[in-house]
Scaffold this motif. Structure first.
Motif, PDB file in Angstrom:
ATOM      1  N   GLN A  12     -36.329  65.929  66.007  1.00  0.00           N
ATOM      2  CA  GLN A  12     -37.690  65.391  66.040  1.00  0.00           C
ATOM      3  C   GLN A  12     -38.353  65.510  64.666  1.00  0.00           C
ATOM      4  O   GLN A  12     -39.026  64.592  64.213  1.00  0.00           O
ATOM      5  N   LEU A  13     -38.145  66.636  64.009  1.00  0.00           N
ATOM      6  CA  LEU A  13     -38.703  66.837  62.675  1.00  0.00           C
ATOM      7  C   LEU A  13     -38.101  65.848  61.686  1.00  0.00           C
ATOM      8  O   LEU A  13     -38.817  65.253  60.878  1.00  0.00           O
ATOM      9  N   ASP A  14     -36.801  65.659  61.766  1.00  0.00           N
ATOM     10  CA  ASP A  14     -36.129  64.713  60.880  1.00  0.00           C
ATOM     11  C   ASP A  14     -36.676  63.301  61.086  1.00  0.00           C
ATOM     12  O   ASP A  14     -36.949  62.584  60.121  1.00  0.00           O
ATOM     13  N   GLU A  15     -36.862  62.910  62.319  1.00  0.00           N
ATOM     14  CA  GLU A  15     -37.401  61.585  62.619  1.00  0.00           C
ATOM     15  C   GLU A  15     -38.814  61.431  62.056  1.00  0.00           C
ATOM     16  O   GLU A  15     -39.159  60.405  61.469  1.00  0.00           O
ATOM     17  N   LEU A  16     -39.631  62.463  62.202  1.00  0.00           N
ATOM     18  CA  LEU A  16     -40.989  62.429  61.676  1.00  0.00           C
ATOM     19  C   LEU A  16     -40.991  62.312  60.146  1.00  0.00           C
ATOM     20  O   LEU A  16     -41.744  61.524  59.574  1.00  0.00           O
ATOM     21  N   LEU A  17     -40.136  63.061  59.486  1.00  0.00           N
ATOM     22  CA  LEU A  17     -40.058  62.991  58.023  1.00  0.00           C
ATOM     23  C   LEU A  17     -39.599  61.611  57.549  1.00  0.00           C
ATOM     24  O   LEU A  17     -40.110  61.096  56.544  1.00  0.00           O
ATOM     25  N   VAL A  18     -38.681  61.009  58.260  1.00  0.00           N
ATOM     26  CA  VAL A  18     -38.233  59.656  57.905  1.00  0.00           C
ATOM     27  C   VAL A  18     -39.383  58.666  58.065  1.00  0.00           C
ATOM     28  O   VAL A  18     -39.613  57.814  57.202  1.00  0.00           O
TER      29      VAL A  18
END
Length: 121
Positions: A12-18
């Motif tokens: 979820q964090l990775d998706e948000l950063l992208v």
């Protein structure tokens, strides 16, 4: 220990950063972040105001050093930016009563109104 939950949170964090990275690449994203009425003239001004606001909410005073830490910039960069925000009348800068080497930053009424006109980040 269940690692599936941790992996899910990292995904979820990775998706948000992208998503943040993609938005930052779009033209005009800064204009959408700052007030169209001109009460917050730049993104760096908004970041300084937010830094001071966060310190005040925590019951702490803000200094240029703490603003620099919040913004992840050098002290000299934060100092120049704070000087511009003070000149715009959105902050006051006074010497600390306990440590004359330290300056305390405080939001003015105009600074509070400028932040109130913005949606929370």
């Amino acid at each position: 220990m269940c690692y599936a939950h941790i992996v899910s949170r990292y995904s979820q964090l990775d998706e948000l950063l992208v998503r943040i990275h993609i938005v930052r690449q779009r033209p005009g994203w800064r204009r959408r972040l700052i007030d169209a009425s001109g009460s917050v003239p730049s993104l760096s001004t908004l970041r300084v105001l937010r830094a001071v606001e966060q310190r005040e909410k925590a019951g702490l005073s803000a200094s240029v050093g703490e603003v620099a830490e919040y913004m992840a910039v050098e002290h000299s960069t934060a100092s120049r930016t704070v000087a511009n925000v003070v000149a715009a009348g959105l902050l006051t800068k006074t010497h600390d009563a306990e440590d004359q080497r330290r300056c305390v930053l405080t939001l003015t009424d105009a600074g509070r109104m400028a932040l109130a006109s913005r949606c929370p980040l």
